[in-house]
Design an enzyme around this catalytic site. Structure first.
Site, short mmCIF file in Angstrom:
data_model
loop_
_atom_site.label_atom_id
_atom_site.label_comp_id
_atom_site.label_asym_id
_atom_site.label_seq_id
_atom_site.Cartn_x
_atom_site.Cartn_y
_atom_site.Cartn_z
N GLN A 286 33.55 44.55 36.77
CA GLN A 286 34.58 43.40 36.48
C GLN A 286 32.81 42.92 34.97
O GLN A 286 32.03 43.13 35.46
CB GLN A 286 33.91 42.26 37.85
CG GLN A 286 34.37 42.51 38.63
CD GLN A 286 34.89 41.51 39.87
OE1 GLN A 286 35.52 41.73 40.25
NE2 GLN A 286 33.72 41.06 40.10
N ASN B 208 29.20 31.89 51.09
CA ASN B 208 30.61 31.72 50.56
C ASN B 208 32.13 32.60 51.08
O ASN B 208 32.99 32.07 50.87
CB ASN B 208 30.70 32.11 48.99
CG ASN B 208 29.64 33.25 48.55
OD1 ASN B 208 30.21 33.87 49.52
ND2 ASN B 208 30.30 33.73 47.71
N HIS C 200 38.00 36.88 40.80
CA HIS C 200 37.34 36.84 41.50
C HIS C 200 36.51 35.47 41.34
O HIS C 200 35.32 35.65 40.87
CB HIS C 200 35.47 38.06 41.16
CG HIS C 200 34.79 38.64 42.59
ND1 HIS C 200 34.21 39.45 42.24
CD2 HIS C 200 34.66 37.76 43.18
CE1 HIS C 200 33.55 39.61 43.12
NE2 HIS C 200 33.39 38.08 43.73
#
Ligand code: NDP
Length: 393
Positions: free
Chosen positions: A317, A150, A336
């Site tokens: 997170q 990514n 995110h």
């Protein structure tokens, strides 16, 4: 029977969508390779349609048919926090644990000690700092991630967030949604990117992709990294090298952060460093939240030392609902998502499948995917995560 524990983010609140859906694209482009000739994941097979939502619980990274077909147990959950969580309960006899950095299954030393059968931890994506790598080394657990999967998605997101901050897009969009038309309100903090000095902290795969995408905007590009890039590359993109982040931040209007989270980078963006930036600078950070000192960022925005902060990453997170970065002045935060676009999911789901196929067939995992193996940092991990001095390239 080997047990695979897959920790994924929850499904959409309205339920897992049909595919193809009627309000989105049906296809994603088929790319020949990653930039610079690195090869895309090459599993023997996949059981999903590229473009499908794969990273949430019902998407299962497209792994169920493959794993169960080979007689393996698959447990999928999004419940990962606290001692009573499904993750905590199921990890005790899991052979393989897989999670994405967007919804990290934190493998702390305590959890690794409890996971007596664990042999392989896979990051479906890039960035394995949610795994205590030293403990993984000590316990002989292999850690792998899907390098490159990514990188371009994150670079695109960073360029977008620079534009969003500098042009003050969020305010302008809110005025449009609210039925207003006050141009003065909309533009009183709106600037052009053209002519600004933009600094890239760490010119790895993502940092370089950001440079390559920003160069046509007519900005002056600066960077720092542990290693200097080749002179031809610097010349091609008009990059000025700085020996340190301390030197870099004094010369720029926008800082974009693309270093991994290590003991050298943790808390680096602190009060002292931010105070040396040009007044009214912007920071974009899609690397890791803990690279920035949370409260120092809020203070710098309140005082006007920073004109905006757009990050994609938080610590921890998911961030709690009252995390100060959700409500701080002039932020353009996202949760995110930069590396979780649907094309990214297709790539890291295929890369995860490739890693599993190799693992279960006792074949070597591609070196570019390896972080830790046999008690040592290995492959990409030897370069990116090991704390030893790295020889100049
Ligand atoms: P790379 O390994 O390609 O690049 C990292 C760069 O950081 C390298 O050039 C490395 O230097 C440099 N570096 C490491 N430590 C330091 C340091 N202390 N000071 C200066 N430079 C340093 O990684 P990627 O570009 O693929 O990814 C970067 C980070 O982005 C990941 O570690 C991850 O945390 C984050 N990420 C976030 C995603 C998201 O969804 N938001 C998705 C993917 C990644 P050198 O190699 O020259 O030694």
């Amino acid at each position: 029977m080997a047990k695979v524990l897959l920790v994924l983010f929850p499904d959409p609140v309205d339920g897992y969508p049909q595919f193809p859906r009627d309000d989105a694209r049906d296809t994603i482009p088929a790319l020949p390779d990653y930039p610079n000739g690195h090869t895309l994941p090459s599993p023997e097979g996949t059981d999903f349609v590229p473009g499908q939502l794969l990273g949430s619980v019902s998407g299962e990274l497209g792994l169920r048919a493959y794993l169960e077909g080979a007689g393996r147990e698959l447990v999928v959950t999004s419940d990962k926090e606290g001692e009573g969580s499904v993750f905590d309960r199921e990890l005790v006899d899991a052979d393989v644990i897989i999670s994405q950095p967007f919804w990290p299954a934190y493998l702390t030393p305590e959890r690794l000690a409890k996971a007596k059968n664990l042999k392989l931890a896979v990051t479906a994506g890039i960035g394995s700092d949610h795994v205590d790598l030293d403990t993984a080394n000590a316990l002989g657990i292999t850690v792998a991630e899907v390098t490159y999967s990514n990188s371009i998605a994150v670079a695109e997101h960073a360029v977008m967030q620079i534009l969003v901050l500098v042009r003050d897009f969020v305010r302008q969009h809110e005025i449009s949604v609210d039925g207003g038309w006050n141009i003065a309100d909309a533009v009183e903090r709106s600037y052009d990117v053209e002519g600004l000095d933009v600094g890239i902290f760490a010119a790895g795969r993502i940092g370089r992709a950001v440079a390559e995408r920003l160069a046509p905007f007519g900005v002056r590009l600066h960077y720092t990294d542990r290693h200097r890039l080749p002179a031809e590359y610097e010349e091609q993109y008009g990059l000025t090298f700085h020996e340190s982040i301390e030197d870099l931040v004094r010369h720029i209007d926008v800082l974009t952060v693309h270093a991994p989270l290590t003991e050298q980078t943790r808390g680096l963006l602190n009060d002292e460093l931010l105070a040396t930036m040009r007044r009214g600078s912007y920071i974009v950070n899609p690397a890791r939240g803990a690279i920035a000192d949370q409260d120092a960022v809020v203070r710098a925005l309140d005082s006007g030392q920073l004109a905006g902060y757009a990050g994609d990453v938080w610590d921890p997170q998911p961030a709690p609902a009252d995390h100060p970065w959700r409500s701080m002045a002039h932020n353009a935060m996202t949760t995110h998502t930069s590396g979780a676009s649907l094309p990214s999911q297709a790539k890291y789901a295929a890369g995860t499948r490739e890693i599993l196929e190799d693992w279960f067939a006792d074949r070597p995992i591609r070196p570019e995917y390896l972080i830790v193996e046999g008690g040592h940092y290995a492959g990409t991990g030897a370069h990116s995560y090991a704390q030893q001095e790295v020889a100049a390239v």
